[in-house]
Design a protein around this motif. Structure first.
Motif, PDB file in Angstrom:
ATOM      1  N   ARG A 176      65.359  14.308  34.263  1.00 30.19           N
ATOM      2  CA  ARG A 176      63.816  15.027  34.620  1.00 30.19           C
ATOM      3  C   ARG A 176      62.996  14.042  35.742  1.00 30.19           C
ATOM      4  N   LEU A 177      62.829  14.547  36.864  1.00 29.32           N
ATOM      5  CA  LEU A 177      62.070  13.618  37.720  1.00 29.32           C
ATOM      6  C   LEU A 177      60.605  13.847  37.547  1.00 29.32           C
ATOM      7  N   LYS A 178      59.808  12.863  37.871  1.00 21.85           N
ATOM      8  CA  LYS A 178      58.330  13.001  38.071  1.00 21.85           C
ATOM      9  C   LYS A 178      57.886  12.002  39.459  1.00 21.85           C
TER      10      LYS A 178
ATOM     11  N   LYS B  98      60.006  17.224  41.617  1.00 22.74           N
ATOM     12  CA  LYS B  98      59.699  17.490  40.078  1.00 22.74           C
ATOM     13  C   LYS B  98      60.476  18.115  39.358  1.00 22.74           C
ATOM     14  N   GLY B  99      60.880  18.090  38.362  1.00 24.52           N
ATOM     15  CA  GLY B  99      61.293  18.842  37.275  1.00 24.52           C
ATOM     16  C   GLY B  99      62.842  18.433  37.086  1.00 24.52           C
ATOM     17  N   SER B 100      63.680  19.283  36.425  1.00 25.91           N
ATOM     18  CA  SER B 100      65.049  18.771  35.943  1.00 25.91           C
ATOM     19  C   SER B 100      66.255  19.040  36.945  1.00 25.91           C
ATOM     20  N   TRP B 101      67.088  18.356  37.208  1.00 23.30           N
ATOM     21  CA  TRP B 101      68.364  18.330  37.939  1.00 23.30           C
ATOM     22  C   TRP B 101      69.779  18.043  36.982  1.00 23.30           C
ATOM     23  N   ALA B 102      70.588  18.656  37.132  1.00 24.52           N
ATOM     24  CA  ALA B 102      71.858  18.238  36.510  1.00 24.52           C
ATOM     25  C   ALA B 102      72.703  17.445  37.677  1.00 24.52           C
TER      26      ALA B 102
ATOM     27  N   TRP C 158      79.666  13.672  43.439  1.00 22.51           N
ATOM     28  CA  TRP C 158      78.862  14.229  42.391  1.00 22.51           C
ATOM     29  C   TRP C 158      78.208  15.562  43.098  1.00 22.51           C
ATOM     30  N   LEU C 159      77.717  16.418  42.372  1.00 24.15           N
ATOM     31  CA  LEU C 159      76.657  17.381  42.534  1.00 24.15           C
ATOM     32  C   LEU C 159      75.440  17.305  42.014  1.00 24.15           C
ATOM     33  N   PHE C 160      74.297  17.574  42.803  1.00 22.93           N
ATOM     34  CA  PHE C 160      72.761  17.925  42.453  1.00 22.93           C
ATOM     35  C   PHE C 160      72.629  19.194  42.287  1.00 22.93           C
ATOM     36  N   ILE C 161      72.385  19.767  41.052  1.00 18.84           N
ATOM     37  CA  ILE C 161      71.833  21.148  40.758  1.00 18.84           C
ATOM     38  C   ILE C 161      70.536  21.316  40.145  1.00 18.84           C
ATOM     39  N   LYS C 162      69.601  22.116  40.643  1.00 16.12           N
ATOM     40  CA  LYS C 162      68.428  22.244  40.055  1.00 16.12           C
ATOM     41  C   LYS C 162      68.463  22.957  38.725  1.00 16.12           C
ATOM     42  N   HIS C 163      67.959  22.782  37.544  1.00 17.53           N
ATOM     43  CA  HIS C 163      67.755  23.487  36.613  1.00 17.53           C
ATOM     44  C   HIS C 163      66.578  24.525  36.734  1.00 17.53           C
ATOM     45  N   ARG C 164      66.621  25.679  36.203  1.00 18.93           N
ATOM     46  CA  ARG C 164      65.482  26.802  36.169  1.00 18.93           C
ATOM     47  C   ARG C 164      64.453  25.956  35.346  1.00 18.93           C
ATOM     48  N   ASP C 165      63.256  25.756  35.807  1.00 23.88           N
ATOM     49  CA  ASP C 165      62.068  25.466  35.252  1.00 23.88           C
ATOM     50  C   ASP C 165      60.808  25.899  36.139  1.00 23.88           C
ATOM     51  N   ARG C 166      59.708  25.231  35.656  1.00 18.81           N
ATOM     52  CA  ARG C 166      58.671  25.852  36.788  1.00 18.81           C
ATOM     53  C   ARG C 166      58.502  25.146  38.075  1.00 18.81           C
ATOM     54  N   TYR C 167      59.435  24.245  38.330  1.00 18.21           N
ATOM     55  CA  TYR C 167      59.192  23.594  39.759  1.00 18.21           C
ATOM     56  C   TYR C 167      60.317  24.296  40.740  1.00 18.21           C
ATOM     57  N   VAL C 168      61.063  25.257  40.125  1.00 12.48           N
ATOM     58  CA  VAL C 168      61.929  25.822  41.171  1.00 12.48           C
ATOM     59  C   VAL C 168      61.351  26.463  42.279  1.00 12.48           C
ATOM     60  N   SER C 169      61.897  26.242  43.522  1.00  8.76           N
ATOM     61  CA  SER C 169      61.363  26.823  44.761  1.00  8.76           C
ATOM     62  C   SER C 169      62.508  26.977  45.740  1.00  8.76           C
ATOM     63  N   GLU C 170      61.987  27.833  46.848  1.00  5.33           N
ATOM     64  CA  GLU C 170      63.155  27.823  47.814  1.00  5.33           C
ATOM     65  C   GLU C 170      62.362  27.022  49.125  1.00  5.33           C
ATOM     66  N   ASP C 171      61.713  26.384  48.953  1.00  6.26           N
ATOM     67  CA  ASP C 171      61.274  25.398  50.102  1.00  6.26           C
ATOM     68  C   ASP C 171      62.149  24.213  49.961  1.00  6.26           C
TER      69      ASP C 171
ATOM     70  N   PRO D  18      65.216  22.202  45.316  1.00  6.53           N
ATOM     71  CA  PRO D  18      64.432  22.633  44.324  1.00  6.53           C
ATOM     72  C   PRO D  18      65.056  23.948  43.913  1.00  6.53           C
ATOM     73  N   ASN D  19      66.159  24.590  44.565  1.00  9.21           N
ATOM     74  CA  ASN D  19      66.637  25.714  44.407  1.00  9.21           C
ATOM     75  C   ASN D  19      68.030  25.879  43.523  1.00  9.21           C
ATOM     76  N   PRO D  20      67.787  26.427  42.554  1.00  8.94           N
ATOM     77  CA  PRO D  20      69.151  26.290  41.674  1.00  8.94           C
ATOM     78  C   PRO D  20      70.377  27.042  42.282  1.00  8.94           C
ATOM     79  N   ALA D  21      70.162  27.701  43.299  1.00  4.65           N
ATOM     80  CA  ALA D  21      71.186  28.270  43.815  1.00  4.65           C
ATOM     81  C   ALA D  21      71.998  27.284  44.985  1.00  4.65           C
ATOM     82  N   VAL D  22      71.237  26.268  45.221  1.00  7.05           N
ATOM     83  CA  VAL D  22      71.969  25.317  46.116  1.00  7.05           C
ATOM     84  C   VAL D  22      72.287  23.923  45.584  1.00  7.05           C
ATOM     85  N   LYS D  23      73.464  23.825  45.812  1.00  5.19           N
ATOM     86  CA  LYS D  23      74.099  22.677  45.040  1.00  5.19           C
ATOM     87  C   LYS D  23      74.368  21.561  46.067  1.00  5.19           C
TER      88      LYS D  23
END
Ligand code: MN
Length: 213
Positions: free
Chosen positions: A130-132, A137-141, A150-163, A67-72
């Motif tokens: 967008r996953l529910k 939860k939230g959006s990934w590319a 392929w790469l999964f990359i989290k989009h910035r949204d309210r579900y971003v987290s470093e957990d 859920p961290n956009p910095a982590v692919k």
């Protein structure tokens, strides 16, 4: 060629409890389910699956989605699976394809951000999904880099987290079991399965295993 042919060729259905290939009839309502299965085979990985036109489009994600956009996170596309597979939790016998323990780690529904057709987005190699889920939860590319990678990359949204969701919620969304507990109850290799559980969970499952002997 049916898209489940590869799935069928890789498996012996008199040996494995995995579902036989069954493609839902066309004209049926296409759902929008997704599932993530935690799978301790030769390596621990997370199988990410999206329901698309009666089958599950599938990727193996060694470290799971972040859920961290910095982590692919790397995702390798694998063969389509039958829809029934979304409910499969149990043990694939050693020596069979994917031999090891499988857990339903997360499930829910998804939408494409663009409202685009999923099949053409996969063909193009770029999905914004967008996953529910219960955990995710939230959006990934999901972007193809080359071939099956392929790469999964989290989009910035309210579900971003470093957990790390794989660490804070390691158990089954269906049965709340750890991998070791699933292996223990379904006749699998408990020791091998336990290497996919976080340490605290590991000893608890091992204790239970000892006490049931
Ligand atoms: Mn797998």
């Amino acid at each position: 060629m049916n898209s489940l042919t590869t799935y069928e060729r890789k498996r012996h259905f008199d040996q494995t409890p995995e579902p036989r290939p069954r493609r839902l009839r066309k004209g049926g309502k296409s759902g929008r389910r997704f599932v993530v299965q935690k799978h301790r085979a030769r390596q621990l990985h997370y199988d990410f699956r999206l329901e698309v036109d009666g089958v599950l489009k599938s990727w193996a994600v060694p470290k799971g989605l972040s859920p961290n956009p910095a982590v692919k996170r790397l995702a390798m596309s694998v063969e389509d699976h039958p829809l029934d597979y979304a409910d499969f939790e149990g043990v694939i016998p050693e020596g069979e394809y994917g031999g090891g323990t499988v857990m339903v780690w997360d499930e829910g529904t998804y939408e494409l951000e663009s409202g685009e057709d999923v099949k053409s987005a996969i063909r193009k190699g770029e999905l914004k999904v967008r996953l529910k889920g219960k955990k995710l939860k939230g959006s990934w590319a999901l972007v193809r880099i080359r071939d099956r990678n392929w790469l999964f990359i989290k989009h910035r949204d309210r579900y971003v987290s470093e957990d790390e969701p794989t660490e804070i919620s390691p158990t089954s969304v269906l049965t709340q079991r750890t991998l070791a507990e699933i292996a223990s109850e379904e006749g699998g290799n408990v020791k091998k399965a336990a290497t996919g559980d976080p340490r605290g969970f590991r000893s608890k499952a091992a204790r239970r295993q000892r006490s049931t002997r």
